[in-house]
Design a protein around this motif. Structure first.
Motif, PDB file in Angstrom:
ATOM      1  N   VAL A 146     -27.924 -34.969   4.220  1.00 54.80           N
ATOM      2  CA  VAL A 146     -29.004 -35.544   3.300  1.00 54.80           C
ATOM      3  C   VAL A 146     -30.175 -34.620   2.870  1.00 54.80           C
ATOM      4  O   VAL A 146     -30.703 -34.936   1.882  1.00 54.80           O
ATOM      5  CB  VAL A 146     -29.735 -36.480   4.354  1.00 54.80           C
ATOM      6  CG1 VAL A 146     -28.729 -37.760   4.858  1.00 54.80           C
ATOM      7  CG2 VAL A 146     -30.375 -35.835   5.642  1.00 54.80           C
ATOM      8  N   ASN A 147     -29.962 -33.518   3.178  1.00 58.38           N
ATOM      9  CA  ASN A 147     -31.077 -32.162   2.648  1.00 58.38           C
ATOM     10  C   ASN A 147     -30.310 -31.549   1.569  1.00 58.38           C
ATOM     11  O   ASN A 147     -30.876 -30.608   0.871  1.00 58.38           O
ATOM     12  CB  ASN A 147     -31.284 -31.395   3.771  1.00 58.38           C
ATOM     13  CG  ASN A 147     -32.195 -32.093   4.717  1.00 58.38           C
ATOM     14  OD1 ASN A 147     -33.020 -32.937   4.217  1.00 58.38           O
ATOM     15  ND2 ASN A 147     -32.334 -31.533   5.999  1.00 58.38           N
ATOM     16  N   THR A 148     -29.210 -31.717   1.006  1.00 57.80           N
ATOM     17  CA  THR A 148     -28.307 -31.168   0.214  1.00 57.80           C
ATOM     18  C   THR A 148     -29.123 -31.467  -1.380  1.00 57.80           C
ATOM     19  O   THR A 148     -29.315 -32.643  -1.501  1.00 57.80           O
ATOM     20  CB  THR A 148     -26.917 -31.560  -0.176  1.00 57.80           C
ATOM     21  OG1 THR A 148     -26.089 -31.091   1.203  1.00 57.80           O
ATOM     22  CG2 THR A 148     -26.161 -30.770  -1.136  1.00 57.80           C
ATOM     23  N   LEU A 149     -29.041 -30.247  -2.067  1.00 60.19           N
ATOM     24  CA  LEU A 149     -29.992 -30.481  -3.601  1.00 60.19           C
ATOM     25  C   LEU A 149     -29.008 -30.746  -4.397  1.00 60.19           C
ATOM     26  O   LEU A 149     -27.889 -30.080  -4.500  1.00 60.19           O
ATOM     27  CB  LEU A 149     -30.630 -29.260  -3.463  1.00 60.19           C
ATOM     28  CG  LEU A 149     -31.969 -28.877  -2.800  1.00 60.19           C
ATOM     29  CD1 LEU A 149     -32.573 -27.600  -3.236  1.00 60.19           C
ATOM     30  CD2 LEU A 149     -33.025 -29.976  -2.889  1.00 60.19           C
ATOM     31  N   PHE A 150     -28.929 -31.873  -5.348  1.00 61.60           N
ATOM     32  CA  PHE A 150     -28.336 -32.039  -6.356  1.00 61.60           C
ATOM     33  C   PHE A 150     -29.292 -32.083  -7.671  1.00 61.60           C
ATOM     34  O   PHE A 150     -30.482 -32.238  -7.611  1.00 61.60           O
ATOM     35  CB  PHE A 150     -27.854 -33.725  -6.432  1.00 61.60           C
ATOM     36  CG  PHE A 150     -26.779 -33.683  -5.104  1.00 61.60           C
ATOM     37  CD1 PHE A 150     -25.339 -33.903  -5.554  1.00 61.60           C
ATOM     38  CD2 PHE A 150     -27.125 -33.883  -3.893  1.00 61.60           C
ATOM     39  CE1 PHE A 150     -24.575 -33.999  -4.382  1.00 61.60           C
ATOM     40  CE2 PHE A 150     -26.170 -34.064  -2.837  1.00 61.60           C
ATOM     41  CZ  PHE A 150     -24.917 -34.159  -3.017  1.00 61.60           C
ATOM     42  N   GLN A 151     -28.681 -31.875  -8.807  1.00 66.09           N
ATOM     43  CA  GLN A 151     -29.450 -32.047  -9.976  1.00 66.09           C
ATOM     44  C   GLN A 151     -29.638 -33.403 -10.299  1.00 66.09           C
ATOM     45  O   GLN A 151     -28.508 -34.326 -10.450  1.00 66.09           O
ATOM     46  CB  GLN A 151     -28.772 -31.317 -11.099  1.00 66.09           C
ATOM     47  CG  GLN A 151     -28.865 -29.767 -11.204  1.00 66.09           C
ATOM     48  CD  GLN A 151     -28.277 -28.736 -12.595  1.00 66.09           C
ATOM     49  OE1 GLN A 151     -27.658 -29.614 -13.259  1.00 66.09           O
ATOM     50  NE2 GLN A 151     -28.274 -27.892 -12.600  1.00 66.09           N
ATOM     51  N   ALA A 152     -30.780 -33.801 -10.837  1.00 67.15           N
ATOM     52  CA  ALA A 152     -31.138 -35.183 -10.809  1.00 67.15           C
ATOM     53  C   ALA A 152     -30.967 -35.619 -12.630  1.00 67.15           C
ATOM     54  O   ALA A 152     -30.689 -36.792 -12.656  1.00 67.15           O
ATOM     55  CB  ALA A 152     -32.655 -35.762 -10.597  1.00 67.15           C
ATOM     56  N   ALA A 153     -30.674 -34.547 -13.204  1.00 59.55           N
ATOM     57  CA  ALA A 153     -30.540 -34.833 -14.751  1.00 59.55           C
ATOM     58  C   ALA A 153     -31.396 -35.689 -15.421  1.00 59.55           C
ATOM     59  O   ALA A 153     -32.573 -35.405 -14.979  1.00 59.55           O
ATOM     60  CB  ALA A 153     -29.004 -35.469 -14.870  1.00 59.55           C
ATOM     61  N   SER A 154     -31.007 -36.721 -16.040  1.00 50.64           N
ATOM     62  CA  SER A 154     -32.092 -37.617 -16.686  1.00 50.64           C
ATOM     63  C   SER A 154     -32.858 -38.338 -15.866  1.00 50.64           C
ATOM     64  O   SER A 154     -33.878 -39.265 -16.272  1.00 50.64           O
ATOM     65  CB  SER A 154     -31.571 -38.387 -17.892  1.00 50.64           C
ATOM     66  OG  SER A 154     -31.179 -37.718 -18.864  1.00 50.64           O
ATOM     67  N   VAL A 155     -32.660 -38.514 -14.616  1.00 53.26           N
ATOM     68  CA  VAL A 155     -33.324 -38.998 -13.584  1.00 53.26           C
ATOM     69  C   VAL A 155     -34.613 -38.307 -13.227  1.00 53.26           C
ATOM     70  O   VAL A 155     -35.518 -38.804 -12.863  1.00 53.26           O
ATOM     71  CB  VAL A 155     -32.746 -39.478 -12.364  1.00 53.26           C
ATOM     72  CG1 VAL A 155     -33.674 -40.270 -11.299  1.00 53.26           C
ATOM     73  CG2 VAL A 155     -31.362 -40.298 -12.365  1.00 53.26           C
TER      74      VAL A 155
END
Length: 456
Positions: A64-73
Motif C-alpha cells: 500500500v506504500n508503493t509509489l505509482f505515477q498518477a499521470a493526469s490524475v
C-alpha cells in the motif's frame, strides 16, 4: 470485490460471469494494482496486488506504500493548489491569465484578443490551448525547463503551447493549459511547483508518500513501481520523468490520493476542508464546457454529484472516483499501459459490492460480424482531436485510441451501422455519405455524443 470483476458490458449468451482479480491481472498483463476504497467518508480498506519489479530483478511485491505515477490524475490535485491561491486572492479565476504571468505569457493573437484566456478556462480545458498530453523523458536525458516546455524549445519533446481557437468556444483536453497553470502558481508563490504543492496541498491532506518532484529521492526510488508497456515489457529505467508537473508529475499511493477525494467530498458537503472552502469545491464541481468542472470530470446524478479523473503516462494508468453526499469513492493505480481495462473491471465489482449508482454491468445482444461491412468501416479517424484506428480482421472489428488506453478493443455488431465494446459502455454509429461511403462515426457514451471524422 476480488472475485467480482466484470467487463462493463457482457454479451447475452456468452456465459460471461464474475472474474477473479488476479486472473484478470494476468489476462491484461498488469503486473501490479493498488486500491484504496472509500466508504462512509473514510478509507475503509487499502490493498495492493502483484509485483512492481521487472524480470531479472529481485521480486518486489506491491504494498500500500508503493509509489505509482498518477499521470493526469495530477490535474485535480494541481487544481486544489490553484484554488487555494484563488481563495487567498493571489490568483483570480476570471482575470486574463497573462495578468498573472511575467517570465512567459500566452502569445497574443486574434483569438486571445477577442477573448483573453483565464485561469477558469485553463482548469476547464476551454482556454483554446494546444498540446493534449506529454510523452515524458527517459532516465538520463536532459530535462527542459517549464519555459522550454511552454515554447516547445529543445530539449522539450512537445509542441509549443499556443491558443489556436477562441477561448470559451470549445472544450479540448489540454495538458498544455495545465502547464500554463503551473507557471501561474510558481510565479505567484515564488516557489517551485513541488515545494508549493507540498506546503499547500500534500502536507495539509496528510499525503505523506506523495511528491511532485521530477526526480525521486533514493528512498522514494526504492518504493517506486516499474512501469510496463502493453506487451508487458518494462519501461527503460523503470519510468519516464515529467517536468510538466501540474499536468502529469505526481507520484503517489491510492491511500494518499483518497485524501483528495475525501477533501472534495468534505468541502462540497459543507464541512470544513483542510485545503478547499465550500465555495471552491462548488466551483470545481460545477460543470463548465464539456463534462468537466475545474480539474475534474463531473456528472450530476440528481441527489449527488460524481467527480472523477483518469490518467496515463508511459507504463502507468490511474483513476480516482468519488460521490458527494455519500462518502463513497476509490483511488486505483496500476503499473501498466493496459491498466485502464483492469480498472474498468474493478469499478464494476466495486459498484456491485458497495451499491454505487454507476458502473452497473449492462447486457447487450450481438449479431454476427459482416466482413464486407467491416472492410468499409476500417480506417483512420479523428475523435476529440485524437487519432482513432479501426481495423478489420474478417468478421471481427477492432478500435484503438489513446482516448481509451493503449490496447485495442473489439467492436461487436448490433446492426450494420451500430457497434459496441464490452471494455467500456459506449456505442459507435457509423455515418455514410450519399455514395454510401463511411465518412465518420458518432460515439455515444452515457448522455454524451462525440463526432469523429475519417482521415484515411
Amino acid at each position: 470485490m476480488e472475485s467480482g470483476l466484470s467487463t462493463p458490458v457482457v454479451i447475452r449468451g456468452s456465459g460471461g460471469g464474475k472474474m477473479d482479480l488476479r486472473e484478470r491481472m494476468d489476462f491484461h498483463k498488469v503486473p501490479a494494482v493498488s486500491i484504496a476504497l472509500i466508504e462512509n467518508g473514510r478509507v475503509e480498506w487499502a490493498r495492493a496486488y502483484g509485483l512492481v519489479s521487472a524480470d531479472g530483478e529481485p521480486p518486489r511485491p506491491a504494498t500500500v506504500n508503493t509509489l505509482f505515477q498518477a499521470a493526469s490524475v495530477s490535474k485535480p490535485v494541481s487544481a486544489l493548489g490553484a484554488m487555494q491561491l484563488v481563495q487567498q486572492g493571489t490568483l483570480a479565476l476570471d482575470a486574463p491569465a497573462n495578468d498573472h504571468l511575467n517570465a512567459w505569457k500566452i502569445p497574443d493573437n486574434a483569438f486571445t484578443r477577442a477573448t483573453p484566456p483565464t485561469l477558469r478556462m485553463l482548469l476547464n480545458h476551454s482556454a483554446g490551448t494546444t498540446v493534449h498530453g506529454y510523452f515524458g523523458y527517459p532516465q538520463g536525458t536532459a530535462l527542459p525547463s517549464l519555459l522550454q516546455v511552454l515554447d516547445g524549445a529543445p530539449p522539450a519533446d512537445s509542441d509549443p503551447v499556443r491558443v489556436d481557437v477562441q477561448p470559451g468556444t470549445l472544450w479540448r483536453y489540454s495538458g498544455g493549459g495545465f502547464s500554463v497553470v503551473q507557471l501561474m502558481v510558481t510565479e505567484a508563490t515564488g516557489q517551485s511547483f513541488g515545494q508549493y504543492m507540498q506546503r499547500a496541498v500534500l502536507g495539509p491532506l496528510g499525503m505523506t508518500h506523495s511528491t511532485f518532484d521530477v526526480d525521486l529521492s533514493p528512498r522514494q526510488r526504492a518504493l517506486a513501481a516499474t512501469g510496463f508497456s502493453t506487451e508487458g515489457t518494462p519501461v527503460a529505467g523503470g519510468w519516464r520523468r515529467y517536468p510538466e508537473s501540474a499536468a502529469a508529475g505526481l507520484w503517489t499511493t491510492p491511500t494518499d490520493l483518497a485524501q483528495v477525494v475525501l477533501e472534495v467530498q468534505r468541502a462540497a458537503d459543507g464541512a470544513a476542508g483542510k485545503v478547499l472552502t465550500h465555495a471552491s469545491a462548488q466551483q470545481m464541481l460545477r460543470r463548465g464546457m464539456g463534462e468537466y468542472g475545474l480539474g475534474l470530470y463531473v456528472e450530476d446524478l440528481g441527489g449527488r454529484t460524481s467527480f472523477a479523473h483518469s490518467g496515463g503516462t508511459n507504463g502507468f494508468r490511474a483513476q480516482i472516483y468519488g460521490y458527494t453526499h455519500s462518502g463513497k469513492g476509490v483511488a486505483i493505480l496500476t503499473n501498466s499501459d493496459n491498466g485502464a481495462a483492469l480498472i474498468s473491471e474493478i469499478l464494476a465489482s466495486i459498484s456491485a459490492e458497495y451499491d454505487w449508482p454507476e458502473f452497473k454491468v449492462t447486457e447487450k445482444v450481438a449479431v454476427a460480424g459482416d466482413t464486407a461491412i467491416n472492410q468499409q468501416i476500417a480506417g483512420t479517424y479523428r475523435l476529440m482531436d485524437t487519432p482513432v484506428v479501426i481495423s478489420a480482421e474478417g468478421e471481427r472489428l477492432y478500435l484503438q485510441s489513446d482516448l481509451f488506453g493503449a490496447a485495442r478493443m473489439e467492436l461487436h455488431a448490433q446492426s450494420a451501422t451500430a457497434f459496441f465494446t464490452t471494455d467500456q459502455d459506449m456505442v459507435l454509429n457509423a455515418t455514410r455519405n450519399a455514395e454510401n461511403k463511411v465518412t465518420g462515426f458518432s460515439l455515444v457514451r452515457g448522455a454524451s455524443t462525440y463526432a469523429a471524422t475519417r482521415t484515411k
